[in-house]
Motif scaffolding. Structure first.
Motif, mmCIF file in Angstrom:
data_model
loop_
_atom_site.group_PDB
_atom_site.id
_atom_site.type_symbol
_atom_site.label_atom_id
_atom_site.label_comp_id
_atom_site.label_asym_id
_atom_site.label_seq_id
_atom_site.Cartn_x
_atom_site.Cartn_y
_atom_site.Cartn_z
ATOM 1 N N VAL A 201 14.081 23.383 -41.582
ATOM 2 C CA VAL A 201 13.090 22.729 -41.480
ATOM 3 C C VAL A 201 12.943 21.314 -41.637
ATOM 4 N N LYS A 202 13.844 20.572 -42.384
ATOM 5 C CA LYS A 202 13.787 19.367 -42.340
ATOM 6 C C LYS A 202 14.518 18.277 -41.324
ATOM 7 N N ALA A 203 15.135 19.357 -40.999
ATOM 8 C CA ALA A 203 15.779 18.455 -39.378
ATOM 9 C C ALA A 203 14.644 19.042 -38.442
ATOM 10 N N ILE A 204 14.151 19.416 -37.872
ATOM 11 C CA ILE A 204 12.862 19.379 -37.079
ATOM 12 C C ILE A 204 12.229 18.724 -37.681
ATOM 13 N N ARG A 205 11.500 18.813 -38.739
ATOM 14 C CA ARG A 205 10.519 17.272 -39.015
ATOM 15 C C ARG A 205 11.006 15.825 -38.787
ATOM 16 N N ALA A 206 12.505 15.798 -39.247
ATOM 17 C CA ALA A 206 12.509 14.868 -38.503
ATOM 18 C C ALA A 206 12.971 14.828 -37.612
ATOM 19 N N ALA A 207 13.258 15.160 -36.222
ATOM 20 C CA ALA A 207 13.488 15.031 -34.773
ATOM 21 C C ALA A 207 12.473 13.942 -34.544
ATOM 22 N N THR A 208 12.419 13.147 -33.468
ATOM 23 C CA THR A 208 11.747 12.362 -32.796
ATOM 24 C C THR A 208 11.982 13.187 -31.040
ATOM 25 N N VAL A 209 12.767 13.979 -30.573
ATOM 26 C CA VAL A 209 12.943 14.756 -29.575
ATOM 27 C C VAL A 209 13.920 15.744 -30.545
ATOM 28 N N LEU A 210 13.074 16.911 -29.437
ATOM 29 C CA LEU A 210 13.968 18.518 -29.921
ATOM 30 C C LEU A 210 13.562 18.954 -28.860
ATOM 31 N N LEU A 211 15.145 19.321 -27.621
ATOM 32 C CA LEU A 211 15.498 20.142 -26.722
ATOM 33 C C LEU A 211 15.711 21.992 -27.479
ATOM 34 N N VAL A 212 14.453 22.639 -27.110
ATOM 35 C CA VAL A 212 14.099 24.030 -27.759
ATOM 36 C C VAL A 212 14.632 24.755 -25.774
ATOM 37 N N ASP A 213 15.349 26.271 -27.099
ATOM 38 C CA ASP A 213 16.120 27.087 -25.711
ATOM 39 C C ASP A 213 15.014 27.915 -25.772
ATOM 40 N N ASP A 214 14.902 28.586 -24.384
ATOM 41 C CA ASP A 214 13.671 30.371 -24.317
ATOM 42 C C ASP A 214 13.554 30.936 -25.527
ATOM 43 N N LEU A 215 14.580 30.624 -26.496
ATOM 44 C CA LEU A 215 14.485 32.252 -27.206
ATOM 45 C C LEU A 215 13.894 31.755 -28.532
ATOM 46 N N PHE B 284 11.523 21.630 -23.297
ATOM 47 C CA PHE B 284 11.811 23.099 -23.011
ATOM 48 C C PHE B 284 12.851 23.081 -21.887
ATOM 49 N N VAL B 285 14.271 23.309 -22.426
ATOM 50 C CA VAL B 285 15.445 23.437 -21.701
ATOM 51 C C VAL B 285 15.903 24.980 -21.625
ATOM 52 N N GLY B 286 15.005 26.762 -21.255
ATOM 53 C CA GLY B 286 14.939 27.863 -20.548
ATOM 54 C C GLY B 286 16.278 27.858 -20.790
ATOM 55 N N LYS B 287 16.529 29.306 -21.581
ATOM 56 C CA LYS B 287 18.149 29.909 -21.751
ATOM 57 C C LYS B 287 18.431 30.692 -21.704
ATOM 58 N N ARG B 288 18.487 32.271 -20.834
ATOM 59 C CA ARG B 288 18.382 33.196 -20.608
ATOM 60 C C ARG B 288 18.574 33.990 -20.762
ATOM 61 N N GLY B 289 19.364 35.606 -20.334
ATOM 62 C CA GLY B 289 20.190 35.944 -19.630
ATOM 63 C C GLY B 289 19.095 36.665 -18.274
ATOM 64 N N GLY B 290 20.209 36.783 -17.270
ATOM 65 C CA GLY B 290 19.261 37.276 -15.848
ATOM 66 C C GLY B 290 17.886 36.467 -15.036
ATOM 67 N N CYS B 291 17.977 35.719 -16.172
ATOM 68 C CA CYS B 291 16.781 34.317 -15.736
ATOM 69 C C CYS B 291 17.200 33.068 -15.267
#
Length: 277
Positions: free
Chosen positions: A37-51, A68-75
């Motif tokens: 949570v502390k790291a997420i609050r401090a971030a200026t850029v978040l690269l977020v997986d699909d799940l 959002f940098v989606g990565k999901r098996g089969g998609c």
């Protein structure tokens, strides 16, 4: 290494940013660690997986850039090389980057690959672990992964091989699991379930208990209890699909015992959609 320690001025005169790989856990946002949570609050850029559950992003700063940098098996997925390029460029621009991944970055999250590529360009990543879905899945059913009587160890294994790779030797793994009394936790195994079942049956009995858990820890979690000999049939009958975890081993008997207790008390079953054990 702290964020402060890992910052320096690059050749362009800008202050080098930082990159932290953060495990967002299996889905339930309340399973985030305090450090995450502390790291997420401090971030200026978040690269977020699909799940990653979008509720996790409520901890982000309102000024943070979320990609959002989606990565999901089969998609269709964002290419891994492109994600790594985004990470490196943002750090070089002085950003505080958080690469947010479902589960744990170092358990089938390709975190090891990302750390290697970051190091190649002189960036030392920070790592914040998350609860992996394989653990959360069986725990949600009230059963352990290890047990002094039923399982002396646990193996985390992927059912999805890298292209060009022969993948897991399921026959060897079955023999080892049988002889050493191990629990098998199979990630990304639904699409190859028939092959996995047939190969495991060369070393494990058809009656080996199996739990299938879809969307572990989330409100819409679904699950089924079955036996190894009926794994493929159970998937067909229940419609369970990815993202699902397959748990193979005697520890799953605890799930069946809980289900049976519910039945004996004439209450609505709290566990399976389907029980074939």
């Amino acid at each position: 290494m702290s964020h402060k320690d890992s910052s320096f001025t690059n050749s362009s005169g800008k202050t080098q940013g930082t990159c932290t790989l953060v495990g967002a856990g299996p889905g339930d946002p309340e399973l985030l660690t305090v450090k995450a949570v502390k790291a997420i609050r401090a971030a200026t850029v978040l690269l977020v997986d699909d799940l990653v559950n979008e509720a996790v992003l409520t901890h982000a700063s309102s000024s943070a850039r979320i990609v959002f940098v989606g990565k999901r098996g089969g998609c269709k997925s964002t290419p891994q090389a492109f994600i790594e390029k985004l990470m490196i460029n943002a750090v070089h621009e002085g950003e505080t980057v958080v690469r947010l991944k479902g589960g744990d970055p170092f358990i089938f999250g390709r975190g090891g690959e990302e750390v290697e590529h970051l190091r190649e360009v002189g960036i030392e990543a920070n790592i914040i672990n998350g609860i992996t879905s394989g653990l959360a899945a069986i725990t949600s059913l009230g059963a352990p992964l290890t047990h002094r009587e039923h399982a002396h160890g646990v193996v985390f294994v992927t059912g999805h091989a890298k292209p060009g790779d022969n993948g897991t030797d399921w026959r060897q793994l079955a023999a080892t699991a049988r002889d050493a009394k191990l629990t098998l936790v199979i990630y990304m195994g639904v699409s190859g379930a028939e092959h996995i079942q047939n190969e495991l049956l060369t070393g494990l009995p058809e009656s080996t208990p199996v739990a299938i858990i879809e969307n572990a820890s989330l409100p819409h979690q679904r699950q089924a209890l079955t036996q190894l000999g009926s794994l493929t049939l159970t998937l067909q009958e229940t419609g369970l699909k990815s993202p699902s975890i397959l748990i193979v081993g005697d520890v799953v008997k605890a799930c069946a015992q809980i289900f049976q207790a519910d039945q004996n008390q004439q209450t609505a079953p709290t566990l399976p959609l389907h029980a074939n054990m």
